[in-house]
Design an enzyme around this catalytic site. Structure first.
Site, PDB file in Angstrom:
ATOM      1  N   ASP A   8      -6.164   8.294 -15.126  1.00 51.56           N
ATOM      2  CA  ASP A   8      -5.981   7.204 -14.173  1.00 51.56           C
ATOM      3  C   ASP A   8      -6.580   8.120 -12.743  1.00 51.56           C
ATOM      4  O   ASP A   8      -5.637   8.545 -12.092  1.00 51.56           O
ATOM      5  CB  ASP A   8      -4.458   6.969 -14.020  1.00 51.56           C
ATOM      6  CG  ASP A   8      -4.293   5.704 -12.949  1.00 51.56           C
ATOM      7  OD1 ASP A   8      -5.371   5.249 -12.314  1.00 51.56           O
ATOM      8  OD2 ASP A   8      -3.054   5.514 -12.410  1.00 51.56           O
ATOM      9  N   LYS A  70     -12.240   5.900  -3.630  1.00 57.59           N
ATOM     10  CA  LYS A  70     -12.451   4.812  -4.773  1.00 57.59           C
ATOM     11  C   LYS A  70     -13.025   3.443  -4.211  1.00 57.59           C
ATOM     12  O   LYS A  70     -13.772   2.846  -4.652  1.00 57.59           O
ATOM     13  CB  LYS A  70     -11.143   4.568  -5.488  1.00 57.59           C
ATOM     14  CG  LYS A  70     -11.238   3.800  -6.872  1.00 57.59           C
ATOM     15  CD  LYS A  70     -10.103   3.935  -7.721  1.00 57.59           C
ATOM     16  CE  LYS A  70      -9.800   3.126  -8.794  1.00 57.59           C
ATOM     17  NZ  LYS A  70      -8.446   3.199  -9.287  1.00 57.59           N
ATOM     18  N   GLU A 171      -7.749  -0.857 -15.926  1.00 54.87           N
ATOM     19  CA  GLU A 171      -6.285  -0.249 -15.839  1.00 54.87           C
ATOM     20  C   GLU A 171      -5.079  -1.184 -16.189  1.00 54.87           C
ATOM     21  O   GLU A 171      -4.217  -0.798 -17.011  1.00 54.87           O
ATOM     22  CB  GLU A 171      -6.237  -0.169 -14.322  1.00 54.87           C
ATOM     23  CG  GLU A 171      -6.935   1.204 -13.642  1.00 54.87           C
ATOM     24  CD  GLU A 171      -7.207   1.441 -12.309  1.00 54.87           C
ATOM     25  OE1 GLU A 171      -6.673   0.249 -11.418  1.00 54.87           O
ATOM     26  OE2 GLU A 171      -7.905   2.069 -11.951  1.00 54.87           O
ATOM     27  N   ASP A 193      -1.072  -5.865 -11.106  1.00 53.42           N
ATOM     28  CA  ASP A 193      -1.723  -4.485 -10.788  1.00 53.42           C
ATOM     29  C   ASP A 193      -2.075  -4.297  -9.152  1.00 53.42           C
ATOM     30  O   ASP A 193      -3.014  -4.809  -9.007  1.00 53.42           O
ATOM     31  CB  ASP A 193      -2.683  -4.193 -11.673  1.00 53.42           C
ATOM     32  CG  ASP A 193      -3.108  -2.435 -11.564  1.00 53.42           C
ATOM     33  OD1 ASP A 193      -2.622  -1.952 -10.720  1.00 53.42           O
ATOM     34  OD2 ASP A 193      -3.943  -1.710 -12.294  1.00 53.42           O
TER      35      ASP A 193
END
Ligand code: AMP
Length: 530
Positions: A8, A70, A171, A193
């Site tokens: 992850d 990211k 994810e 999420d």
């Protein structure tokens, strides 16, 4: 066989896991922690620090401590999101010749993919240290809403880090695998999420080992960092009001405030009040100034309520697209550190009318799900037989007057393939231009440009006669492929691809060569590990 890990790669923290006896286990990093800050720092002595050591010296080295890359992956420098984010970063960004984002390390430039690859290389090293053998393969996760550029950038980063990616999975889907394997319950499940930089809400149907994603809605630019920024801005404003000093341009002070704000935000998930105490934050005309302020949970909530409210229409849309109502939902799973905020928990609870489950650890579920998926691919997990994920963004082409024609609609189960016939508009036309985009706007210019194709070598014929079938494909990693065939001859057409973003094969090879050389130098260190 060498071990396969699940990764992850988070905006703020990353986590790795592996599968043992049908159970996902977290692999601790070299400091013994289950999660690693996604931070790389370049020191004045030319050293590269990764993870916790990089975080520790962020305050004293703000220009060369690189975090939250990211959010930059696969993005254009001139996009509104990057322009907005640049205002708050303590390091500088620059524009690459193809318009992508670069990180400016005081005159030398590095891509976000390279920074991510350094984090991935470190994570690989942690796994190798743990197993005592080489690790070369992984399943890696991305936010469900990542487009083709962002997915490709993540795969490139892994490649640079010497990792062969067996599969890229979303994810929230990974989190649902972790949930599903631990509870073995069937039904409709929602995964909400929110990590450091992105937000997704996903609805799945779990039935006899088949995990079917029905819809996924989200925002790649909404996450914990936005909550931190609200607190930072409030602290800066409050200090200016009290002391008459604007700390915005002071990089060192800003970095200290950034860390303190994030810590305070976390604490306010468990307490109603906390204090930020930063001595010697500035030196004014009347000597040193200290920053001392009490922050309350209600202040944080009033500063960030609109961010939480922004997720409500996403939940409604996800339900709508799944053709479900809140009563049809069996379980709600919260994933990502930011979901520990009580206001998020209560908002989600009010919307679905049930308490979110506590059986899944929001920080670790995604990596565990990635490890489970590696077991599914290798045939080691028998309780999960199939994972049917969807593409979160529509794929299509540009036609006349800036129109966008969707070819594969969002929320279509992947892998998927669709063929469209093309022809010529002029007599003896030898070439057809095709512009492939991803997005939901009816205007082509408002969507993300993936690639431009020139179908060349079309045989001379009157307008409208040649038929060229263009096949648009989304693979199991969510990546787009396009191919073309001349129907008359059955020949595969030659296509010129000009990717509109990302690293070209040439650049990728160059970076890999550079990193391999660096790795050679590092070999002695590694010898100790393996
Ligand atoms: P992730 O990328 O999933 O690790 O999420 C990281 C984000 O979660 C960061 O923005 C953190 O500040 C935030 N976070 C972590 N723990 C908490 C907490 N206890 N309360 C609120 N936010 C948190």
């Amino acid at each position: 066989m060498s071990p396969v890990i699940g990764i992850d790669l988070g905006t703020t923290y990353s986590c790795i896991a592996y599968l043992e006896n049908n159970q996902a286990q977290i692999i601790p990093n070299l400091e013994g922690n289950n999660t690693t800050p996604s931070i790389v720092s370049f020191t004045s002595t030319g050293e590269q620090l990764i993870g916790t050591p990089a975080l520790r010296q962020a305050v004293t080295n703000p220009d060369k401590t690189i975090y939250a890359v990211k959010r930059l992956m696969g993005k254009k420098y001139n996009s509104p999101e990057i322009q907005e984010i640049q205002r708050r970063l303590t390091y500088k960004l620059a524009e690459a010749p193809n318009g992508d984002v670069l990180i400016d390390l005081e005159g030398s430039y590095i891509t976000p993919q390279e920074i991510s690859s350094l984090i991935l290389r470190y994570l690989r090293k942690c796994a190798e240290n743990y197993f005592g053998e080489k690790v070369r393969e992984a399943v890696i996760t991305v936010p469900a809403h990542f487009n083709d550029h962002q997915r490709q950038a993540t795969k490139d980063a892994a490649k640079i880090a010497g990792i062969n990616v067996l599969r890229v999975i979303n994810e929230p889907t990974a989190a649902s695998l972790a949930y599903g394997l631990s509870t073995k319950k069937d039904g409709h499940v929602v995964v909400y999420d929110m990590g450091g930089g992105t937000f997704d809400v996903t609805i799945l149907e779990i039935s006899e080992g088949i995990f079917h994603v029905l819809a996924t809605i989200g925002d790649t630019f909404l996450g914990g960092e936005d909550f931190d920024n609200r607190l930072i801005e409030w602290i800066l404003e409050d200090f200016k009001k009290k002391e008459g000093i604007d700390l915005k341009e002071d990089k060192f002070a800003l970095q200290r405030i950034k860390e303190a704000a994030e810590k305070a935000k976390r604490e306010l998930s468990y307490t109603l009040e906390t204090e930020v105490n930063l001595p010697f934050i500035a030196s004014g005309g009347q000597g040193s100034k200290h920053l001392q302020v009490v922050l309350t949970r209600s202040l944080l909530e009033s500063l960030t309520k609109d961010l939480v409210d922004k997720t409500i229409p996403c939940m409604a849309q996800a339900l709508d697209e799944s053709k479900l109502s809140p009563e049809d939902i069996e379980e709600v799973i919260l994933v990502g550190g930011q979901t520990k905020m009580p206001l998020i928990r209560s908002t989600v609870k009010n919307f679905f009318g049930k308490d979110p489950v506590d059986s899944v650890n929001p920080d670790e579920a995604v990596a565990m799900g990635a490890a489970i998926q590696s077991g599914v691919i290798l045939g080691e997990v028998h309780d999960i037989v199939l994972l049917l994920d969807v593409t979160p963004i529509s794929l299509g082409i540009e036609t006349e007057n800036d129109k966008f024609v969707k070819i594969i609609e969002k929320n279509t189960t992947i892998p998927t393939k669709k063929t469209m016939p093309f022809t010529t508009v002029e007599d003896n036309q030898r070439r057809v231009k095709i512009h492939v985009l991803q997005g939901e706007s009816s205007r082509a210019s408002e969507n993300v440009s993936l690639a431009r194709f020139d179908l060349v070598g079309i045989e001379q014929a009157p307008a409208g006669v040649p038929q060229i079938d263009v096949t648009f494909e989304i693979d199991a990693d969510g990546l787009v492929k396009v191919s073309a065939k001349d129907v008359a001859t059955g020949r595969q057409q030659s296509i010129e691809i000009r990717p509109s973003a990302g690293l070209s094969t040439f650049e990728l090879n160059k970076i890999m060569k550079r990193t391999e050389e660096a790795a050679e130098v590092e070999k002695d260190d590694e010898a100790g590990l393996l």
